[in-house]
Design a protein around this motif. Sequence first.
Motif, mmCIF file in Angstrom:
data_model
loop_
_atom_site.group_PDB
_atom_site.id
_atom_site.type_symbol
_atom_site.label_atom_id
_atom_site.label_comp_id
_atom_site.label_asym_id
_atom_site.label_seq_id
_atom_site.Cartn_x
_atom_site.Cartn_y
_atom_site.Cartn_z
ATOM 1 N N GLY A 122 0.811 -1.220 0.000
ATOM 2 C CA GLY A 122 0.000 0.000 0.000
ATOM 3 C C GLY A 122 0.838 1.259 0.000
ATOM 4 O O GLY A 122 0.460 2.271 0.589
ATOM 5 N N GLY A 123 1.972 1.196 -0.675
ATOM 6 C CA GLY A 123 2.939 2.294 -0.624
ATOM 7 C C GLY A 123 2.495 3.597 -1.241
ATOM 8 O O GLY A 123 3.104 4.636 -1.002
ATOM 9 N N ARG A 124 1.440 3.580 -2.052
ATOM 10 C CA ARG A 124 0.979 4.831 -2.671
ATOM 11 C C ARG A 124 0.300 5.729 -1.647
ATOM 12 O O ARG A 124 0.224 6.933 -1.833
ATOM 13 C CB ARG A 124 0.020 4.520 -3.820
ATOM 14 C CG ARG A 124 0.722 3.984 -5.051
ATOM 15 C CD ARG A 124 -0.280 3.652 -6.133
ATOM 16 N NE ARG A 124 -1.014 4.831 -6.574
ATOM 17 C CZ ARG A 124 -0.582 5.673 -7.514
ATOM 18 N NH1 ARG A 124 0.571 5.437 -8.096
ATOM 19 N NH2 ARG A 124 -1.277 6.713 -7.866
ATOM 20 N N SER A 125 -0.201 5.117 -0.579
ATOM 21 C CA SER A 125 -0.873 5.900 0.458
ATOM 22 C C SER A 125 0.145 6.403 1.481
ATOM 23 O O SER A 125 0.893 5.617 2.063
ATOM 24 C CB SER A 125 -1.922 5.030 1.164
ATOM 25 O OG SER A 125 -2.290 5.610 2.391
ATOM 26 N N GLU A 126 0.145 7.736 1.711
ATOM 27 C CA GLU A 126 1.065 8.288 2.704
ATOM 28 C C GLU A 126 0.737 7.756 4.090
ATOM 29 O O GLU A 126 1.624 7.526 4.904
ATOM 30 C CB GLU A 126 0.984 9.815 2.688
ATOM 31 C CG GLU A 126 1.753 10.446 1.545
ATOM 32 C CD GLU A 126 1.755 11.971 1.632
ATOM 33 O OE1 GLU A 126 0.675 12.547 1.492
ATOM 34 O OE2 GLU A 126 2.832 12.539 1.824
ATOM 35 N N THR A 127 -0.556 7.577 4.360
ATOM 36 C CA THR A 127 -0.961 7.081 5.677
ATOM 37 C C THR A 127 -0.417 5.679 5.925
ATOM 38 O O THR A 127 0.102 5.390 7.007
ATOM 39 C CB THR A 127 -2.499 7.078 5.786
ATOM 40 O OG1 THR A 127 -2.979 8.414 5.556
ATOM 41 C CG2 THR A 127 -2.946 6.630 7.163
ATOM 42 N N VAL A 128 -0.504 4.810 4.891
ATOM 43 C CA VAL A 128 0.035 3.451 5.038
ATOM 44 C C VAL A 128 1.548 3.503 5.239
ATOM 45 O O VAL A 128 2.099 2.801 6.085
ATOM 46 C CB VAL A 128 -0.328 2.583 3.810
ATOM 47 C CG1 VAL A 128 0.435 1.266 3.833
ATOM 48 C CG2 VAL A 128 -1.818 2.332 3.765
ATOM 49 N N ARG A 129 2.230 4.358 4.469
ATOM 50 C CA ARG A 129 3.686 4.468 4.614
ATOM 51 C C ARG A 129 4.059 4.936 6.019
ATOM 52 O O ARG A 129 5.020 4.458 6.602
ATOM 53 C CB ARG A 129 4.250 5.452 3.579
ATOM 54 C CG ARG A 129 4.273 4.917 2.163
ATOM 55 C CD ARG A 129 5.376 5.572 1.337
ATOM 56 N NE ARG A 129 5.274 7.012 1.318
ATOM 57 C CZ ARG A 129 4.526 7.701 0.444
ATOM 58 N NH1 ARG A 129 3.815 7.042 -0.453
ATOM 59 N NH2 ARG A 129 4.487 8.999 0.473
ATOM 60 N N GLN A 130 3.278 5.874 6.566
ATOM 61 C CA GLN A 130 3.586 6.363 7.900
ATOM 62 C C GLN A 130 3.295 5.306 8.953
ATOM 63 O O GLN A 130 4.048 5.145 9.910
ATOM 64 C CB GLN A 130 2.799 7.645 8.174
ATOM 65 C CG GLN A 130 3.352 8.807 7.372
ATOM 66 C CD GLN A 130 2.442 10.012 7.364
ATOM 67 O OE1 GLN A 130 1.246 9.901 7.595
ATOM 68 N NE2 GLN A 130 2.999 11.169 7.087
ATOM 69 N N MET A 131 2.197 4.549 8.763
ATOM 70 C CA MET A 131 1.866 3.508 9.729
ATOM 71 C C MET A 131 2.929 2.414 9.753
ATOM 72 O O MET A 131 3.261 1.878 10.798
ATOM 73 C CB MET A 131 0.510 2.889 9.399
ATOM 74 C CG MET A 131 -0.651 3.770 9.801
ATOM 75 S SD MET A 131 -2.234 3.034 9.389
ATOM 76 C CE MET A 131 -2.307 1.681 10.544
ATOM 77 N N ARG A 132 3.481 2.088 8.572
ATOM 78 C CA ARG A 132 4.458 1.003 8.557
ATOM 79 C C ARG A 132 5.849 1.503 8.894
ATOM 80 O O ARG A 132 6.753 0.699 9.130
ATOM 81 C CB ARG A 132 4.438 0.268 7.222
ATOM 82 C CG ARG A 132 5.111 0.992 6.102
ATOM 83 C CD ARG A 132 4.989 0.239 4.793
ATOM 84 N NE ARG A 132 5.589 1.003 3.727
ATOM 85 C CZ ARG A 132 5.296 0.850 2.449
ATOM 86 N NH1 ARG A 132 4.419 -0.055 2.087
ATOM 87 N NH2 ARG A 132 5.879 1.575 1.540
ATOM 88 N N GLY A 133 6.067 2.839 8.885
ATOM 89 C CA GLY A 133 7.319 3.353 9.429
ATOM 90 C C GLY A 133 8.224 4.069 8.463
ATOM 91 O O GLY A 133 8.923 4.988 8.848
ATOM 92 N N ASP A 134 8.237 3.688 7.187
ATOM 93 C CA ASP A 134 9.222 4.280 6.283
ATOM 94 C C ASP A 134 8.854 5.684 5.823
ATOM 95 O O ASP A 134 9.679 6.386 5.246
ATOM 96 C CB ASP A 134 9.485 3.378 5.076
ATOM 97 C CG ASP A 134 8.220 3.091 4.272
ATOM 98 O OD1 ASP A 134 7.161 2.977 4.885
ATOM 99 O OD2 ASP A 134 8.317 2.986 3.045
ATOM 100 N N GLY A 135 7.606 6.131 6.071
ATOM 101 C CA GLY A 135 7.235 7.504 5.733
ATOM 102 C C GLY A 135 6.963 8.334 6.976
ATOM 103 O O GLY A 135 6.370 9.395 6.901
ATOM 104 N N ARG A 136 7.441 7.831 8.118
ATOM 105 C CA ARG A 136 7.121 8.455 9.403
ATOM 106 C C ARG A 136 7.931 9.729 9.616
ATOM 107 O O ARG A 136 9.102 9.789 9.282
ATOM 108 C CB ARG A 136 7.431 7.438 10.510
ATOM 109 C CG ARG A 136 7.036 7.882 11.890
ATOM 110 C CD ARG A 136 7.048 6.700 12.807
ATOM 111 N NE ARG A 136 5.943 5.796 12.477
ATOM 112 C CZ ARG A 136 5.301 5.070 13.374
ATOM 113 N NH1 ARG A 136 5.653 5.128 14.629
ATOM 114 N NH2 ARG A 136 4.320 4.291 13.019
#
Lengths: 66, 135
Positions: free
Chosen positions: B59-73
């Motif tokens: 789900g890498g296109r979603s910023e929220t998913v990236r932040q939840m999984r850590g790499d876009g935090r």
Amino acid sequence: MENDVRTLRADSGLSQAQLATAMGVSRQTINAIETGRYLPSLPLAMALARHFGRAVEEVFHDDGSR
Amino acid sequence: MMTDHASGPGLFRTRWFMPVFALALGVLTAGALELGGQRSSAIFSLILFAVIAAVFAFGGRSETVRQMRGDGRDERWARIDLAATAIAGTVIIVVVIAACFYEWANGRDGSPYTQLGAVGGVSYLIALAVLARRG
């Protein structure tokens, strides 16, 4: 606390995503700062001001609410 | 960059940590349910956690998913995460206290809610002391 991030970014010709990449934060965070929904940490505020060649107090203004 | 300090150890910021963690949790949950003789629940939980892991992984296109999984935090997400954790903790404490009252009102000793409440209270006091010393 109000700020001129949106104006400074637009004047620099940057998108929110480009500024976010330069600051190491998400585009959502830049948007939240610009709309006043998020007050950045001091290091991030300083980095933003430095990016635009300004002092922190020139970018972020105390509106007397604190 | 300037947000590294706000996001915890690097291990938790890799994009594969949350998918692997979700899958591992699914396997452990399914294993426990299987040991308890609940095969259908075991299969359901394994599928559920696999779907969650897939969302985190792809789900890498979603910023929220990236932040939840850590790499876009970043620091804002760290603050949101902290507030959400505090809210969830408060809800749990309120439920545990209410459950204690319910158990006592029905003539029981309050187990296991009294013990859970004690663990929560002591953990909070220890965390306060440690965090206050850190400044």
